[in-house]
Scaffold this motif. Sequence first.
Motif, PDB file in Angstrom:
ATOM      1  N   ALA A  17      28.703  52.415  46.101  1.00 48.55           N
ATOM      2  CA  ALA A  17      28.239  52.470  44.715  1.00 48.55           C
ATOM      3  C   ALA A  17      29.332  52.082  43.743  1.00 48.55           C
ATOM      4  CB  ALA A  17      27.720  53.883  44.406  1.00 48.55           C
ATOM      5  N   GLU A  18      30.602  52.297  44.102  1.00 53.43           N
ATOM      6  CA  GLU A  18      31.700  51.948  43.200  1.00 53.43           C
ATOM      7  C   GLU A  18      32.050  50.464  43.270  1.00 53.43           C
ATOM      8  OE1 GLU A  18      34.963  54.393  44.170  1.00 53.43           O
ATOM      9  OE2 GLU A  18      33.961  56.279  43.657  1.00 53.43           O
ATOM     10  N   ALA A  19      31.652  49.763  44.347  1.00 52.03           N
ATOM     11  CA  ALA A  19      32.044  48.366  44.533  1.00 52.03           C
ATOM     12  C   ALA A  19      31.244  47.473  43.594  1.00 52.03           C
ATOM     13  CB  ALA A  19      31.815  47.942  45.979  1.00 52.03           C
ATOM     14  N   LEU A  20      31.941  46.454  43.031  1.00 57.71           N
ATOM     15  CA  LEU A  20      31.326  45.486  42.125  1.00 57.71           C
ATOM     16  C   LEU A  20      31.180  44.156  42.868  1.00 57.71           C
ATOM     17  CD1 LEU A  20      30.331  44.535  39.358  1.00 57.71           C
ATOM     18  CD2 LEU A  20      32.718  44.044  38.756  1.00 57.71           C
ATOM     19  N   VAL A  21      29.944  43.651  42.969  1.00 59.09           N
ATOM     20  CA  VAL A  21      29.654  42.386  43.646  1.00 59.09           C
ATOM     21  C   VAL A  21      29.173  41.384  42.611  1.00 59.09           C
ATOM     22  CG1 VAL A  21      28.274  41.212  45.403  1.00 59.09           C
ATOM     23  CG2 VAL A  21      29.080  43.551  45.792  1.00 59.09           C
ATOM     24  N   LEU A  22      29.785  40.188  42.607  1.00 60.03           N
ATOM     25  CA  LEU A  22      29.406  39.117  41.683  1.00 60.03           C
ATOM     26  C   LEU A  22      28.603  38.073  42.447  1.00 60.03           C
ATOM     27  CD1 LEU A  22      29.544  37.583  38.988  1.00 60.03           C
ATOM     28  CD2 LEU A  22      31.758  36.650  39.728  1.00 60.03           C
ATOM     29  N   VAL A  23      27.381  37.757  41.980  1.00 65.44           N
ATOM     30  CA  VAL A  23      26.504  36.755  42.600  1.00 65.44           C
ATOM     31  C   VAL A  23      26.522  35.506  41.735  1.00 65.44           C
ATOM     32  CG1 VAL A  23      24.170  36.211  43.381  1.00 65.44           C
ATOM     33  CG2 VAL A  23      25.062  38.546  43.619  1.00 65.44           C
ATOM     34  N   ILE A  24      26.950  34.369  42.310  1.00 63.96           N
ATOM     35  CA  ILE A  24      26.992  33.086  41.597  1.00 63.96           C
ATOM     36  C   ILE A  24      25.996  32.155  42.282  1.00 63.96           C
ATOM     37  CG2 ILE A  24      28.445  31.194  40.791  1.00 63.96           C
ATOM     38  CD1 ILE A  24      30.875  32.972  41.256  1.00 63.96           C
ATOM     39  N   GLU A  25      24.866  31.859  41.650  1.00 67.05           N
ATOM     40  CA  GLU A  25      23.801  31.043  42.243  1.00 67.05           C
ATOM     41  C   GLU A  25      23.044  30.346  41.117  1.00 67.05           C
ATOM     42  OE1 GLU A  25      21.419  29.000  44.099  1.00 67.05           O
ATOM     43  OE2 GLU A  25      22.291  30.358  45.586  1.00 67.05           O
ATOM     44  N   LEU A  38      33.162  31.602  37.703  1.00 69.13           N
ATOM     45  CA  LEU A  38      34.621  31.680  37.783  1.00 69.13           C
ATOM     46  C   LEU A  38      35.190  32.453  36.606  1.00 69.13           C
ATOM     47  CD1 LEU A  38      37.206  30.808  39.232  1.00 69.13           C
ATOM     48  CD2 LEU A  38      37.166  28.705  37.885  1.00 69.13           C
ATOM     49  N   GLN A  39      34.644  32.189  35.408  1.00 71.82           N
ATOM     50  CA  GLN A  39      35.126  32.900  34.223  1.00 71.82           C
ATOM     51  C   GLN A  39      34.849  34.396  34.338  1.00 71.82           C
ATOM     52  OE1 GLN A  39      36.916  31.618  31.771  1.00 71.82           O
ATOM     53  NE2 GLN A  39      37.053  33.608  30.731  1.00 71.82           N
ATOM     54  N   LEU A  40      33.633  34.739  34.855  1.00 68.44           N
ATOM     55  CA  LEU A  40      33.280  36.147  34.996  1.00 68.44           C
ATOM     56  C   LEU A  40      34.139  36.821  36.070  1.00 68.44           C
ATOM     57  CD1 LEU A  40      31.220  37.975  33.629  1.00 68.44           C
ATOM     58  CD2 LEU A  40      29.639  37.511  35.501  1.00 68.44           C
ATOM     59  N   ALA A  41      34.480  36.097  37.132  1.00 65.24           N
ATOM     60  CA  ALA A  41      35.329  36.660  38.183  1.00 65.24           C
ATOM     61  C   ALA A  41      36.720  36.981  37.653  1.00 65.24           C
ATOM     62  CB  ALA A  41      35.420  35.686  39.349  1.00 65.24           C
ATOM     63  N   LEU A  42      37.269  36.103  36.805  1.00 67.14           N
ATOM     64  CA  LEU A  42      38.593  36.360  36.242  1.00 67.14           C
ATOM     65  C   LEU A  42      38.586  37.525  35.264  1.00 67.14           C
ATOM     66  CD1 LEU A  42      39.766  32.662  35.667  1.00 67.14           C
ATOM     67  CD2 LEU A  42      40.455  34.212  37.485  1.00 67.14           C
ATOM     68  N   GLU A  43      37.464  37.718  34.587  1.00 70.12           N
ATOM     69  CA  GLU A  43      37.393  38.812  33.627  1.00 70.12           C
ATOM     70  C   GLU A  43      37.163  40.168  34.319  1.00 70.12           C
ATOM     71  OE1 GLU A  43      34.309  37.826  30.932  1.00 70.12           O
ATOM     72  OE2 GLU A  43      35.385  36.142  30.012  1.00 70.12           O
ATOM     73  N   ASP A  71      44.546  31.725  42.335  1.00 71.64           N
ATOM     74  CA  ASP A  71      44.874  32.607  41.198  1.00 71.64           C
ATOM     75  C   ASP A  71      45.206  33.990  41.733  1.00 71.64           C
ATOM     76  OD1 ASP A  71      44.815  34.255  38.846  1.00 71.64           O
ATOM     77  OD2 ASP A  71      43.716  32.634  37.856  1.00 71.64           O
ATOM     78  N   TRP A  72      46.402  34.542  41.317  1.00 73.99           N
ATOM     79  CA  TRP A  72      46.810  35.866  41.782  1.00 73.99           C
ATOM     80  C   TRP A  72      45.801  36.944  41.402  1.00 73.99           C
ATOM     81  CZ3 TRP A  72      52.793  36.380  40.763  1.00 73.99           C
ATOM     82  CH2 TRP A  72      53.459  35.754  41.840  1.00 73.99           C
ATOM     83  N   ARG A  73      45.128  36.738  40.293  1.00 71.60           N
ATOM     84  CA  ARG A  73      44.205  37.770  39.827  1.00 71.60           C
ATOM     85  C   ARG A  73      43.024  37.943  40.788  1.00 71.60           C
ATOM     86  NH1 ARG A  73      43.472  35.267  33.903  1.00 71.60           N
ATOM     87  NH2 ARG A  73      43.644  33.398  35.206  1.00 71.60           N
ATOM     88  N   THR A  74      42.622  36.885  41.477  1.00 68.11           N
ATOM     89  CA  THR A  74      41.416  36.936  42.330  1.00 68.11           C
ATOM     90  C   THR A  74      41.687  36.501  43.763  1.00 68.11           C
ATOM     91  OG1 THR A  74      40.874  34.701  41.594  1.00 68.11           O
ATOM     92  CG2 THR A  74      39.842  36.528  40.404  1.00 68.11           C
ATOM     93  N   SER A  75      42.940  36.306  44.143  1.00 66.49           N
ATOM     94  CA  SER A  75      43.229  35.804  45.489  1.00 66.49           C
ATOM     95  C   SER A  75      42.804  36.784  46.580  1.00 66.49           C
ATOM     96  CB  SER A  75      44.729  35.503  45.629  1.00 66.49           C
ATOM     97  OG  SER A  75      45.487  36.684  45.405  1.00 66.49           O
ATOM     98  N   LEU A  95      53.146  38.907  33.910  1.00 70.99           N
ATOM     99  CA  LEU A  95      52.554  38.316  35.112  1.00 70.99           C
ATOM    100  C   LEU A  95      51.357  37.434  34.810  1.00 70.99           C
ATOM    101  CD1 LEU A  95      52.699  41.420  37.491  1.00 70.99           C
ATOM    102  CD2 LEU A  95      54.159  39.392  37.557  1.00 70.99           C
ATOM    103  N   GLY A  96      50.961  37.301  33.518  1.00 69.05           N
ATOM    104  CA  GLY A  96      49.816  36.463  33.175  1.00 69.05           C
ATOM    105  C   GLY A  96      48.489  37.163  33.352  1.00 69.05           C
ATOM    106  N   PHE A  97      48.437  38.511  33.298  1.00 67.25           N
ATOM    107  CA  PHE A  97      47.211  39.303  33.448  1.00 67.25           C
ATOM    108  C   PHE A  97      46.894  39.982  32.127  1.00 67.25           C
ATOM    109  CE2 PHE A  97      48.511  38.737  37.730  1.00 67.25           C
ATOM    110  CZ  PHE A  97      47.438  39.004  38.569  1.00 67.25           C
ATOM    111  N   SER A  98      45.636  40.360  31.980  1.00 66.97           N
ATOM    112  CA  SER A  98      45.295  41.341  30.951  1.00 66.97           C
ATOM    113  C   SER A  98      45.494  42.731  31.548  1.00 66.97           C
ATOM    114  CB  SER A  98      43.843  41.163  30.505  1.00 66.97           C
ATOM    115  OG  SER A  98      42.948  41.532  31.549  1.00 66.97           O
TER     116      SER A  98
END
Length: 945
Positions: free
Chosen positions: A690-698, A727-732, A759-763, A864-867
Amino acid sequence: MLRFAYLCRLGLLLGLLSWLAGCSPTPSPTYRIGFSQSVSSGDWRQAMLAGMQRELAFHPEIQFMVRDAQSNSRQQQQQIHDLLDAGADVLIVAPNEPQALSASVEEAYRRGVPVILLDHRTNSSHYAAYVGGDNNGAGATAARYAAQLLRQQGDVIEITGTPSSVARERHQGFTQALQAYPHMRVVGTIVGNWSATLPQPALTKLLQQYPETQLIFAHSDLMAQGAHEVCQRLGRDDVRIIGIDGLAGKGNGLEMVQQGRSTASLFYSPGGEEAIRVALKILQHQAYERENILGTIVIDSTNVLTLQQQAAKLASQQAGIEQQQHLLRTLQATFASQRTVLYGLLVTLAAALGLGASAWRAARNNRRTNQELARQNAANDAINQELVRQNEANDAINRQLSTQNEEIRAQRNQLAALAEQARVETEAKLRFFTNFSHELRTPLTLIMGPVEEMLTGRNSTALLPTQRHDLGLIRRSTQRLLQLVNQLLDFRKIEVGKMAVQARPDDLVAFVRELVEAFEPAARVQRVALAFQPMEPVLPAWLDRNVLDKVFLNLLSNALKYTPAGGQITVSVQFAEEGRSLQVQVTDTGRGIRPQDSPHIFEWFYQGEQPATGKGSGMGLALAQGLVRLHQGQLTFSSQLGQGSTFTVTLPQELPAELHSPDAAEPLNFSVDEPLALPTTEADAPAAEAEALVLVIEDNADVNEFVARKLRPHFRVQSAADGKAGLQLALELIPDLIVCDVMMPGLSGLEVVARLRADWRTSHVPVILLTARNAPEQQVEGVQAGADVYLTKPFNPAFLLESVRTLLANRSRQREHLSRQLLTLPEPTEAPNPDQAFITALTAQVEADLTRTDLTVEELAHALGFSRMQLYRKVKAVLGTSITDFIQSVRLKKACELLRAEKLSVTAVAYEVGYASHSYFSNSFKARYGMAPSEFRARHQAGVS
């Protein structure tokens, strides 16, 4: 009287000319014999050619055309073609690579030119005669002679030539004959080179390893010479050496035996004289033997001098014959010159007599001639006028022809344009089929997914029998539609040459048995007897299962479709073409194929006259034939109307190296009907999900909503409609997992994965790719781009859910490992993957500002280039801890190092690692390590002392 005397003289002159013509030798009919050879050994090549020339010395009427390919099979193929074009009546071919010349021998057979194979055979059976030695017998003779020398006991070393049929047969004859002498053994076998002495270091090592070796058997005198050099260098004069060839001349087998460099040599006839004799019998239409196996004799000290004398005498006789032939040609040239002079004198005499007769006739005919000329002049004037009229008509015809040529040229250009247009249209149709087939996979996903869930889900037990039957019908129809889509894609790959064979060593019997067993339940339901009859228990071959299973599945499916109840289907597997090929036959007792349909059954989309209930797509057999040809094989059939059909697949046992798979790994091939079973872990608990966040790109809204709906009961789900937005939503958001389609407008799924991994943020985020592209190379491309799982549409929803759970569980285990590594390693190590590289960079940044007591998370994220939120989610995903706890762990690890150094006080250490309060530092250190800083230093000092 004058006229009579003139005629008598003229008759006498003509009689003399006839007598001279009768005395001149009548030339014999001339034949052409072509000889093409590609033998690697120069001495063997010269001995073979010398034998041919000795035999041809007695037949000057033969024109002998010689070509030397210098061990180049491609050049020899061209030379054989040139000899055929030059009008050769008989071809003598000495091949180096038997398989490479089969096509050339077949071409000569089609042209009606007999081919005599010399010393080596080819894979073609269309040859007139074979002349060559008995390699198996030569090996056996060497074994028996070796047993005689060593009194049937001792150690032997064998030196074979490079792998070929000659080396294999000699080795087989040698080893089989040695079995009769149990006290003799071969202690080692070395692979040499026919055109070089031998790899001397290998023989040196073997002789040193087995010092009791008493004899060396080399497959050629040249390699025997190399063995003699090794024995001389090692001081092993007691080792006896046996070679093969026994050729005369300097440095060859006879000289080596005479000088004692080898004990014996087996004379292996080059066969030049025998080949010419067989060719002459063929040209003279005489009876001849098709197989001419030449004998082998042993040359040793007892007969070497006799054989050398015979060879010298034969060479002397050959020189005498050549000298006599040269003298004969000189005499023939002198005779021809004298005959020419005599003919000239006689012609001059005849001309003088003719002139006299002409003068007498001219005086009489002048008057008649003048009168005739007058009449001819008048006729010529009329003819000239007619010619003028004909020239005018010809000019008109030429102008008409020019006009017609222009029209033909315009028509040809039009046909070329139409052909190009047809090619473009055909390519457009193929592209349409391909794109259409890919597009069908998306709605198939939306059909098969809910159907599969209804049949196998939690509420499947509530279905009525009629509902379960209807859903099963939908699933079978959808799978049939998916099969047709796959066939269209395979059709497209074959047409554009994109389907590649990736063969591996396999057992054809086991492979076909697995496919037959899969059809046994369906055969029992239809009351059809299905029999599998392998002629051998194992048939090894190079096979691409991904290609051939489609072939045999089509053949078995057709046989089962058209065989009525009570019929029989027999599948047999056997050798073909004398063991060079393998053959699989599928025989049924169905209704057979009509004669008018037979020429078309392998055409795309041809269906013939079939009952409506059994009508197919017309692609199965055409696809099967294309796949068999791709596998270097052949698909044929025979059928009798009303009695049944037999389809035969003939496959080569060996395949070219370019068709071999580069590795032994199995291809990626996820099945729709049988999803892979992924292991479950403790991380599958609903609370963790329930805590995990899944992003669907389709990009397809229906598929996007379907996937999100299936995942939403278990995870938090966000959606994006294309690659750029995803991609933008994944980085945010820095999600815990991403499900992404491959084929999307703008930014494709492969590009999204590549940018996420860079990208280190999403690697660290696991990615599941969904696609309609099901080719193995496309799946490999997706995995290489960085995807963790590659699912082809239509996919099983349960398999998708288990894949998400497994990837999240693996991510959790990796996070625990990195956390333990961070606590145990005093120094950050060089990063072997992006996650460890991020940890190393983060650690280095914290250590750079370690003394600052006012270091904030915002400053660290900016460096480090992160928010702030991105850095928080990244550290939480990678290490399972907060960024503040991570900073504190780095400070306390540094404090441990400083406390061990004993140079600073505890208070100074606290300030050095960024703590403004001594008490806060002590409490934090004690909470982490279970002891105060001073106690830690005291224990360290006690341990050192």
